[in-house]
Design a protein around this motif. Structure first.
Motif, PDB file in Angstrom:
ATOM      1  N   SER A  27       0.836  -1.202   0.000  1.00  0.00           N
ATOM      2  CA  SER A  27       0.000   0.000   0.000  1.00  0.00           C
ATOM      3  C   SER A  27       0.872   1.255   0.000  1.00  0.00           C
ATOM      4  N   PRO A  87     -10.137   9.188  -7.601  1.00  0.00           N
ATOM      5  CA  PRO A  87      -8.766   8.673  -7.612  1.00  0.00           C
ATOM      6  C   PRO A  87      -8.678   7.275  -8.218  1.00  0.00           C
ATOM      7  N   GLN A  88      -9.830   6.618  -8.371  1.00  0.00           N
ATOM      8  CA  GLN A  88      -9.745   5.255  -8.879  1.00  0.00           C
ATOM      9  C   GLN A  88      -9.190   5.193 -10.310  1.00  0.00           C
ATOM     10  N   GLN A 101      -5.685   4.508  -9.511  1.00  0.00           N
ATOM     11  CA  GLN A 101      -5.569   3.372  -8.595  1.00  0.00           C
ATOM     12  C   GLN A 101      -5.705   2.033  -9.307  1.00  0.00           C
ATOM     13  N   PHE A 121      -8.847  14.077  -7.654  1.00  0.00           N
ATOM     14  CA  PHE A 121      -9.300  14.189  -6.269  1.00  0.00           C
ATOM     15  C   PHE A 121     -10.682  13.563  -6.126  1.00  0.00           C
ATOM     16  N   PHE A 122     -11.523  13.831  -7.116  1.00  0.00           N
ATOM     17  CA  PHE A 122     -12.897  13.354  -7.013  1.00  0.00           C
ATOM     18  C   PHE A 122     -13.011  11.899  -7.436  1.00  0.00           C
ATOM     19  N   PHE A 168      -2.382  12.605   1.386  1.00  0.00           N
ATOM     20  CA  PHE A 168      -3.221  11.856   2.314  1.00  0.00           C
ATOM     21  C   PHE A 168      -2.857  10.369   2.280  1.00  0.00           C
ATOM     22  N   LEU A 169      -2.613   9.859   1.081  1.00  0.00           N
ATOM     23  CA  LEU A 169      -2.297   8.435   0.950  1.00  0.00           C
ATOM     24  C   LEU A 169      -0.936   8.100   1.528  1.00  0.00           C
ATOM     25  N   GLN A 225       2.038   1.750  -3.469  1.00  0.00           N
ATOM     26  CA  GLN A 225       0.910   2.271  -4.248  1.00  0.00           C
ATOM     27  C   GLN A 225       0.702   3.748  -3.981  1.00  0.00           C
ATOM     28  N   PHE A 251      -3.793  16.812  -2.562  1.00  0.00           N
ATOM     29  CA  PHE A 251      -4.194  16.456  -1.201  1.00  0.00           C
ATOM     30  C   PHE A 251      -4.348  14.948  -1.073  1.00  0.00           C
TER      31      PHE A 251
END
Lengths: 477, 524
Positions: free
Chosen positions: A319, A470-471, A474, A467-468, A391-392, A322, A387
């Motif tokens: 993770s 992220p997938q 991902q 941001f809205f 954050f991740l 990632q 952000f």
């Protein structure tokens, strides 16, 4: 013999993208050799370069994702390396578009060098032995030196000499580290039986020392401390699109390489990485505070950003990696966008100084707003993917902290967060001068070509969009 | 009908801001009308919410839920971030206050002449994010709005402010960003320790959540995570939960602001244009108080009880220190700014009592201070618009020239110093009542706070006497500029004054709404 040949033949199918890049280089060189020195031919060279990148992208995308060892274990092609290649190509295509929309009339030789750097990065991404790592990393380095020096201005020479000397030193240190690891295991291939059986037989501190020295190479490419000294000078002296390339593409290779090295040494590396991160973030941030030149500021802040990217690697787990790659992907768009914006601004002000940006937003509202988006993304404020990426990485390190309880994680977390607050001061300088200062009278009233604005808006849209949702990224990792 | 009301509160201003940005320059004057229109629609929505709020239910109402971000962390689990909006009795007064203050500020902004398009676009962005803070029920979503508030504010102070506007804007953003960072740490720690039990069961791995309703329940803590009561993890020698609570206390304390984190506020106020001062004092500071109650005390009730003394002392310190500072000011706007610090101290004092009277008092104090401080800053604006000078000693005997204005000033000043019959009294009275009643605090703390009320009477009445009574005299030949209120000012000040009196003599309007929620809050 026949077996060897068929193995090589089978292996070549996995490096079709690299081969296409070589063909692209050959084509451009032929064009340079037999063409004239005028802008038509330069545009043709550019088009060839872009086509090569796009072709390579499709070839990469169609490469089988299953992990496959090729060329007698020198290289290994897997899902991770394919993602890395895709990122590298995205960066390259982004820079090529930047060159075109800003109407930089670069000689064909530049595209040859860019392609060569990308080839080096590709082989770095699939490298599975210290030899292939070293050779590909050197390909990238040497081409980068040429790229920086090619301008021929005296000022540029100073930057490129700095670049060369620090690069050579870090390479030497890395080679030294590799030789230790080789001596300790008797093998250069990361996943060979000899390597895996012998590496645990060594004292931890030996392996750790060797690993730390080996890190010198990728850290130099990342412009992380303590191999960061070249960055501000090179950033300042090199043409903006090339800086934009050097600011992102080698970083991708370096992050993936560090991840490989981490997997290859079975010792606890958190302390080393933690110190590097703390150094990078603090040095980069506090040096950036006092800069008057926007590109120099980007150089120093790039050092701090490198520290943030490493945070995910420090939390060594899937993770965390990632998170780091997500950070890289977002940073790619932010960085290309920010440099494109600076380039657009200097087109009007003929300088990279902050104070010359004064009041630009009154004439170019949209440019000011998009500049604001990129800068708050670089700080890491919502609602931008800057952000999300921070954050991740912070989530991954927090997770590590709560499961191991090591205080170094907490320090990195605390320092990283507080430095985010510091970084707002220098990143906001751009909108600060554009919005808050009164415009100078000398400002030319040229309008901005719509193509530039469209390209910049697309980049900004991606930075906001991730941001809205992220997938999007991902799923690829 | 009520399905998307809360989303409208956020997205109407947002869309309007975008619309204004793309207005052609010849229609620039429209931006003002759009802003007032949107503020009015939002105010009507707030009033509608207020009237259709069901007081018999204690939970969240007007809920909206949508799945937003699902991040797969591999074997760790999934991070689940949802778009959840809702109001309860604690946030609804704040939403209503938002409606009132933004309406007033929008009307007060009509005199903006410098780059109106940009101004109103930023103003609407600010509107959108402030509403978002009060109605978001997902920590991540809340944080998004909480953080995003800073940017429009930075520009509103930095471009349209006074002399030292750039310094004030930078100070504001760095101060409050540091506060946000503390909140972010808590958000990380909480989000990665709390799971949605149902979802985790269906997925077969941890589904981390940021949902307020799940965060406030300790049953959802992952066993072995830092927040788990049995984990016994310590940070820097303190139990984790205490550290997190202190981080929230500082983070939201900067926003509220409490002494010693208040130094950005006077600077920001003095430099900000009138309308932005109104927004800042009227509603922006309340985000700090509201969030501290909802997140700080709501998620860490035990820690809040343990540290009641610290919270109360911070509150009292703000009351006394703010009042003394106000006494020393010769700039009217700075005086009002420090009186803001002083009056917001009662909010913390009331919260620290941790009983029904105290928390209700804190909420009421926030609401009433929102209305009264809006009035006070508009009053400063009235003088500043006429003379571009705010020094108290330049004016004397204004009452004879500006009778209407003086009437409003007397109302606002007496409201602020806690005259019964005006809303300020109710808030301070209940906060003090709670603080005296509770066993968590010793009696000397609220007694000191009473001293703060006396001090506020001193500086307000002294100012009144110096500026409005006696022989009329104005420094630097500005006599002819001292005209009485114009229509816009009359409408603004009188309607706010009416509200201050209404909520002063009929506090049940608000208390009936907040009491149920506070009850539920205390008896969790």
């Amino acid at each position: 013999m026949l077996e060897q040949l068929s193995h090589i033949l089978h292996s070549t199918s996995f490096i079709s993208a690299e081969i296409s890049l070589v063909l692209g280089i050959v084509a451009i060189i032929i064009l340079i050799a037999f063409g004239k020195k005028n802008s038509t031919f330069r545009t043709a060279a550019w088009a060839l370069g872009l086509l090569t990148f796009i072709a390579a992208f499709f070839l990469v995308a169609t490469t089988p994702v299953a992990s496959q060892s090729i060329f007698n274990d020198l290289f290994i092609s897997d899902k991770t390396s394919i993602f890395g290649k895709e990122l590298t190509l995205l960066a390259s295509i982004g820079i090529m578009l930047h060159i075109k929309v800003m109407k930089h009339d670069l000689d064909g030789e530049y595209y040859v060098i860019l392609l060569a750097i990308v080839i080096g990065l590709f082989f770095l991404l699939i490298a599975n032995s210290f030899i292939s790592v070293f050779v590909s990393l050197e390909t990238v380095s040497i081409c980068s030196y040429i790229l920086v020096a090619m301008n021929g201005k005296t000022f540029n020479l100073e930057a490129s000499i700095k670049y060369l000397i620090f690069g050579a030193a870090s390479t030497a240190i890395m080679l030294f580290g590799i030789s230790f690891l080789y001596a300790a295991t008797g093998s250069l291939v990361f996943n060979s039986e000899a390597y895996l059986t012998h590496i645990p037989n060594n004292a931890n501190w030996v392996v750790l020392t060797a690993f730390t020295m080996t890190l010198a190479g990728p850290l130099f490419k990342l412009s992380a401390a303590p191999f960061h000294i070249w960055a501000p000078d090179v950033y300042e002296a090199t043409p903006t699109p090339l800086v934009s390339f050097l600011a992102i593409a080698p970083k991708i290779g370096a992050v993936f390489l560090i991840y490989k090295l981490l997997q290859a040494v079975p010792v606890d590396t958190t302390l080393v990485l933690g110190l590097i991160i703390l150094l990078s973030i603090v040095i980069g941030n506090f040096a950036a505070l006092s800069q008057k030149n926007a590109k120099r500021m980007m150089g120093y802040s790039g050092i701090a950003q490198a520290g943030f990217i490493l945070i995910g690697l420090m939390a060594f787990q899937t993770s965390g990696f990632q998170a780091s790659t997500f950070y890289l992907a977002v940073y790619l768009f932010m960085s290309i966008g920010a440099f494109l914006m600076l380039d657009m601004i200097s087109e009007h002000t003929h300088s990279d100084l902050f104070e010359d940006m004064a009041g630009l937003s009154q004439k170019f509202m949209l440019l000011g707003l998009i500049g604001l988006i990129f800068m708050i993304a670089l700080v890491g404020l919502p609602p931008t993917s800057g952000f999300t990426s921070k954050f991740l990485v912070f989530s991954s390190i927090y997770e590590q902290y709560s499961s191991t309880g090591k205080s170094i994680f907490m320090w990195v977390l605390a320092f990283g967060l507080l430095n985010t607050a510091v970084s707002i001061y220098y990143y906001l300088k751009v909108p600060y001068f554009m919005f808050l200062k009164k415009p100078a009278d000398t400002l030319e009233s040229k309008s901005i070509p719509p193509l530039q604005l469209i390209y910049l808006s697309i980049l900004a849209f991606i930075v906001l969009g991730l941001f809205f949702a992220p997938q999007w990224v991902q799923g690829l990792i | 009908m009520t399905a998307f009301l809360l989303s409208f509160l956020i997205f109407l201003p947002l869309l309007a801001a975008v619309l204004i940005l793309f207005l052609p320059n010849r229609l620039e004057s429209l931006s003002k009308h759009i802003t007032i229109g949107i503020s009015l629609v939002n105010l009507l929505i707030c009033i509608f919410l207020f009237y259709s709020f069901d007081k018999t239910i204690t939970g969240y109402q007007f809920l909206e839920e949508a799945s937003w971000i699902n991040l797969d962390l591999g074997k760790l689990g999934v991070i689940n971030i949802n778009y959840i909006l809702g109001v309860d009795g604690i946030s609804l007064p704040m939403v209503l206050l938002g409606g009132i203050v933004f309406m007033a500020a929008a009307v007060a902004s009509t005199s903006i002449a410098k780059r109106p398009k940009a101004y109103f676009a930023f103003f609407l962005l600010l509107t959108s994010s402030v509403y978002g803070c009060f109605i978001a029920l997902d920590f991540f979503l809340f944080f998004l709005f909480f953080e995003f508030m800073l940017l429009p504010m930075y520009f509103l102070i930095g471009i349209w402010g006074g002399e030292r506007r750039e310094y004030a804007a930078m100070k504001f953003i760095i101060y409050t960003l540091v506060g946000s960072v503390f909140v972010l740490i808590v958000m990380l720690a909480m989000g990665l320790s709390v799971t949605n039990p149902e979802l985790s069961a269906t997925l077969g791995k941890n589904a981390f959540t940021f949902d307020f309703r799940l965060l406030s329940d300790p049953y959802n803590y992952v066993s072995g995570s830092v927040l788990d009561a049995n984990s016994g993890t310590h940070w820097f020698g303190w139990p984790v939960k205490s550290v997190l609570f202190i981080l929230l206390l500082v983070g939201f304390g900067i926003k509220l602001p409490v002494v010693p984190f208040h130094t950005w506020l006077p600077d920001a106020h003095v430099e900000a244009p009138t309308a932005i001062s109104v927004v800042l004092a009227g509603i922006l500071l309340k985000v700090g108080g509201y969030a501290f109650l909802r997140i700080g005390m709501g998620f860490f009730p035990q820690e809040a009880l343990d540290m009641a003394y610290i919270i109360a002392i911070l509150g009292v310190l703000s009351i006394i220190y703010g009042a003394f500072n106000a006494l020393a000011q010769d700039d009217l706007k700075k005086l009002i700014a420090y009186s803001s610090v002083s009056h917001m101290g009662f909010v913390f004092l009331g919260f620290a009592a941790f009983n029904e009277e105290g928390i209700n008092g804190g909420i009421y104090q926030m609401f009433s201070h929102g209305i009264l401080s809006s009035m006070l800053f508009l009053i400063v604006g009235v003088i500043y618009d006429r003379t571009h000078n705010r020094l108290i000693q330049n004016y004397r005997g204004l009452a004879s020239k500006m009778p209407l204005f003086t009437g409003v000033v007397i109302l606002a000043f007496f409201g602020s110093l806690g005259l019964p019959g005006i809303s300020g009294f109710i808030g301070e009275f209940f906060s003090l009542l709670g603080a005296f009643k509770t066993s968590a605090l010793s009696k000397w703390i609220p007694s000191l706070a009473v001293l703060g009320i006396v001090l506020s009477a001193v500086y307000l009445l002294w100012t009144l006497q110096r500026m409005f009574f006696g022989e009329f005299w104005v420094n630097r030949k500005m006599e002819e500029k001292m005209t009485d209120l114009n229509t816009k000012e009359v409408v603004l000040l009188f309607s706010l004054g009416f509200l201050a009196i209404l909520f002063g003599i009929y506090p049940n309007l608000l208390l009936s709404i907040s009491t149920g929620a506070v009850d539920a809050f205390l008896n969790k």
